[in-house]
Design a protein around this motif. Structure first.
Motif, PDB file in Angstrom:
ATOM      1  N   UNK A  65       0.989  -1.223  -0.047  1.00  0.00           N
ATOM      2  CA  UNK A  65       0.003   0.032   0.085  1.00  0.00           C
ATOM      3  C   UNK A  65       0.931   1.206   0.081  1.00  0.00           C
ATOM      4  N   UNK A  66       0.563   2.293  -0.995  1.00  0.00           N
ATOM      5  CA  UNK A  66       1.212   3.272  -0.826  1.00  0.00           C
ATOM      6  C   UNK A  66       0.532   4.609   0.108  1.00  0.00           C
ATOM      7  N   UNK A  67      -0.524   4.137   0.753  1.00  0.00           N
ATOM      8  CA  UNK A  67      -1.044   4.901   1.825  1.00  0.00           C
ATOM      9  C   UNK A  67      -0.896   3.877   3.012  1.00  0.00           C
ATOM     10  N   UNK A  68      -1.353   4.788   4.232  1.00  0.00           N
ATOM     11  CA  UNK A  68      -1.243   3.953   5.431  1.00  0.00           C
ATOM     12  C   UNK A  68      -2.348   3.025   5.345  1.00  0.00           C
ATOM     13  N   UNK A  69      -2.111   1.798   5.388  1.00  0.00           N
ATOM     14  CA  UNK A  69      -3.256   0.723   5.176  1.00  0.00           C
ATOM     15  C   UNK A  69      -4.273   0.941   6.474  1.00  0.00           C
ATOM     16  N   UNK A  70      -5.722   0.718   6.002  1.00  0.00           N
ATOM     17  CA  UNK A  70      -6.482   0.632   7.168  1.00  0.00           C
ATOM     18  C   UNK A  70      -6.741  -0.628   7.592  1.00  0.00           C
ATOM     19  N   UNK A  71      -6.490  -0.994   8.902  1.00  0.00           N
ATOM     20  CA  UNK A  71      -6.420  -2.392   9.450  1.00  0.00           C
ATOM     21  C   UNK A  71      -7.498  -2.484  10.672  1.00  0.00           C
ATOM     22  N   UNK A  72      -8.129  -3.386  10.738  1.00  0.00           N
ATOM     23  CA  UNK A  72      -9.080  -3.806  11.782  1.00  0.00           C
ATOM     24  C   UNK A  72      -8.629  -4.965  12.577  1.00  0.00           C
ATOM     25  N   UNK A  73      -7.233  -4.767  13.075  1.00  0.00           N
ATOM     26  CA  UNK A  73      -6.568  -5.816  13.779  1.00  0.00           C
ATOM     27  C   UNK A  73      -7.295  -5.798  15.467  1.00  0.00           C
ATOM     28  N   UNK A  74      -7.546  -7.192  15.979  1.00  0.00           N
ATOM     29  CA  UNK A  74      -7.874  -7.281  17.382  1.00  0.00           C
ATOM     30  C   UNK A  74      -6.869  -8.141  18.157  1.00  0.00           C
ATOM     31  N   UNK A  75      -6.734  -8.068  19.346  1.00  0.00           N
ATOM     32  CA  UNK A  75      -5.809  -8.699  20.240  1.00  0.00           C
ATOM     33  C   UNK A  75      -6.599 -10.249  20.301  1.00  0.00           C
ATOM     34  N   UNK A  76      -5.801 -11.326  20.076  1.00  0.00           N
ATOM     35  CA  UNK A  76      -6.549 -12.687  20.345  1.00  0.00           C
ATOM     36  C   UNK A  76      -6.559 -12.958  21.774  1.00  0.00           C
ATOM     37  N   UNK A  99     -11.658  -5.970   7.789  1.00  0.00           N
ATOM     38  CA  UNK A  99     -10.890  -6.121   6.591  1.00  0.00           C
ATOM     39  C   UNK A  99      -9.593  -5.339   6.717  1.00  0.00           C
ATOM     40  N   UNK A 100      -8.853  -5.273   5.804  1.00  0.00           N
ATOM     41  CA  UNK A 100      -7.714  -4.780   5.621  1.00  0.00           C
ATOM     42  C   UNK A 100      -7.981  -3.907   4.195  1.00  0.00           C
ATOM     43  N   UNK A 101      -7.427  -2.665   4.213  1.00  0.00           N
ATOM     44  CA  UNK A 101      -7.526  -1.948   2.967  1.00  0.00           C
ATOM     45  C   UNK A 101      -6.186  -1.087   2.513  1.00  0.00           C
ATOM     46  N   UNK A 102      -5.811  -1.094   1.503  1.00  0.00           N
ATOM     47  CA  UNK A 102      -4.745  -0.365   0.960  1.00  0.00           C
ATOM     48  C   UNK A 102      -4.986   0.244  -0.489  1.00  0.00           C
ATOM     49  N   UNK A 103      -4.082   0.922  -0.998  1.00  0.00           N
ATOM     50  CA  UNK A 103      -4.155   1.482  -2.378  1.00  0.00           C
ATOM     51  C   UNK A 103      -2.849   1.441  -2.976  1.00  0.00           C
ATOM     52  N   UNK A 104      -2.708   1.105  -4.356  1.00  0.00           N
ATOM     53  CA  UNK A 104      -1.538   1.182  -5.000  1.00  0.00           C
ATOM     54  C   UNK A 104      -1.845   1.748  -6.453  1.00  0.00           C
ATOM     55  N   UNK A 105      -0.953   2.422  -6.950  1.00  0.00           N
ATOM     56  CA  UNK A 105      -0.997   2.762  -8.521  1.00  0.00           C
ATOM     57  C   UNK A 105      -0.136   1.962  -9.168  1.00  0.00           C
ATOM     58  N   UNK A 106      -0.459   1.179 -10.078  1.00  0.00           N
ATOM     59  CA  UNK A 106       0.361   0.081 -10.747  1.00  0.00           C
ATOM     60  C   UNK A 106       0.783   0.870 -12.052  1.00  0.00           C
ATOM     61  N   UNK A 107       0.000   1.785 -12.677  1.00  0.00           N
ATOM     62  CA  UNK A 107       0.577   2.494 -14.049  1.00  0.00           C
ATOM     63  C   UNK A 107       0.005   3.832 -13.728  1.00  0.00           C
TER      64      UNK A 107
END
Length: 221
Positions: A65-76, A99-107
Motif C-alpha cells: 500500500x502506498x497509503x497508510x493501510x486501514x487495518x482492523x486488528x484485534x488482540x487474540x 478487513x484490511x484496505x490499501x491502495x497502489x498505483x500500478x500504472x
C-alpha cells in the motif's frame, strides 16, 4: 546690477522598487501526466485478497500500500483457542476482524484498491460485501495447511470471480514447485499459480499484476 539668483539643484526621485515576490509553488509540480490530462481519468479497480487464518493477508496489503493501510486488528484472547489454530503461527497475537484496505498505483492510469478479507469462518458473512465490484481476487495459500484456502477457492469458483493462487512462502518451510501446488489444490490449468513472499513489495506487485492480467483475459470487456 542684477543679483544672481542661486537655484537649488533638482534631485529626481527614484521610484521605490517593488519587493521581490516570493516564488509561488507550482501546484502541478510533480504531478503525473494522467493527473494533468483532464480528458483522461485514472481507472480505479477493486481487488480482494483472501485465504485462511494467518496466511499473510494483512502483511500482503501492508507491504504494497502506498497509503497508510486501514487495518482492523484485534488482540487474540483465550476465547478463540478452540477455533483458531496457531500451530503454524505461534507468534500471532492479533487477527483481522473486518478487513484490511490499501491502495497502489500500478500504472499512470491504473489504481488498485486492495481489500483483505478476514480469515476465520465466523467472519465469512462479510465476504459478499467485500467482493462486490471487484475485478478479481488473490487466494493466499500456506503449504503447511493448504486445506485452509479451500473455502476461498470454492467461493470464487461459485461466484465466477477471476482469481489466482499465490503461495506465501514462509521462512524455514519446504518450498514446493508450482505444479505440485496446482495438483494438491486441483486448480484448473487456466488459473495462474505462483510462489511469492507477502513481506516484500516487489513480490506483491508481481502478484497483483498477474491477477490483473488474468482478470482481463477472463473478462476482457
Amino acid at each position: 546690477m542684477d543679483s544672481a539668483v542661486s537655484e537649488s539643484p533638482v534631485i529626481a526621485e527614484i521610484p521605490a522598487q517593488p519587493a521581490a515576490a516570493e516564488p509561488v509553488p507550482d501546484p502541478e509540480e510533480g504531478a503525473q501526466d494522467w493527473q494533468l490530462d483532464h480528458t483522461r481519468a485514472p481507472i480505479a479497480t477493486k481487488v480482494v485478497v483472501a485465504g485462511g487464518f494467518g496466511v499473510g493477508k494483512t502483511t500482503f496489503v501492508r507491504a504494497v500500500s502506498e497509503i497508510t493501510p486501514l487495518q482492523t486488528e484485534a488482540l487474540m484472547t483465550q476465547a478463540s483457542e478452540e477455533t483458531d489454530d496457531l500451530t503454524a503461527t505461534p507468534d500471532k497475537l492479533t487477527t483481522t476482524v473486518a478487513m484490511d484496505f490499501g491502495r497502489i498505483t500500478l500504472d499512470d492510469d491504473l489504481v488498485l484498491y486492495v481489500f483483505g478479507t478476514p480469515g476465520q469462518q465466523r467472519f465469512w458473512f462479510m465476504w459478499d460485501d467485500l467482493v462486490r465490484g471487484a475485478i478479481g481476487a488473490v487466494v493466499l495459500a500456506d503449504t503447511r495447511r493448504l486445506t485452509d484456502c479451500f473455502p476461498a477457492l470454492d467461493y470464487f469458483e461459485s461466484c465466477g470471480l477471476p482469481y489466482i493462487v499465490a503461495v506465501n512462502h514462509f521462512e524455514g518451510t519446504e518450498r514446493f514447485e508450482v505444479a505440485d501446488v496446482r495438483e494438491a489444490l486441483t486448480v484448473p490449468p487456466h488459473v495462474p499459480v505462483l510462489i511469492m513472499d507477502a513481506r516484500k513489495r516487489y513480490s506483491v506487485v508481481e502478484t497483483l499484476l498477474a491477477m490483473v492480467e488474468h482478470a482481463l483475459e477472463a473478462t476482457p470487456e
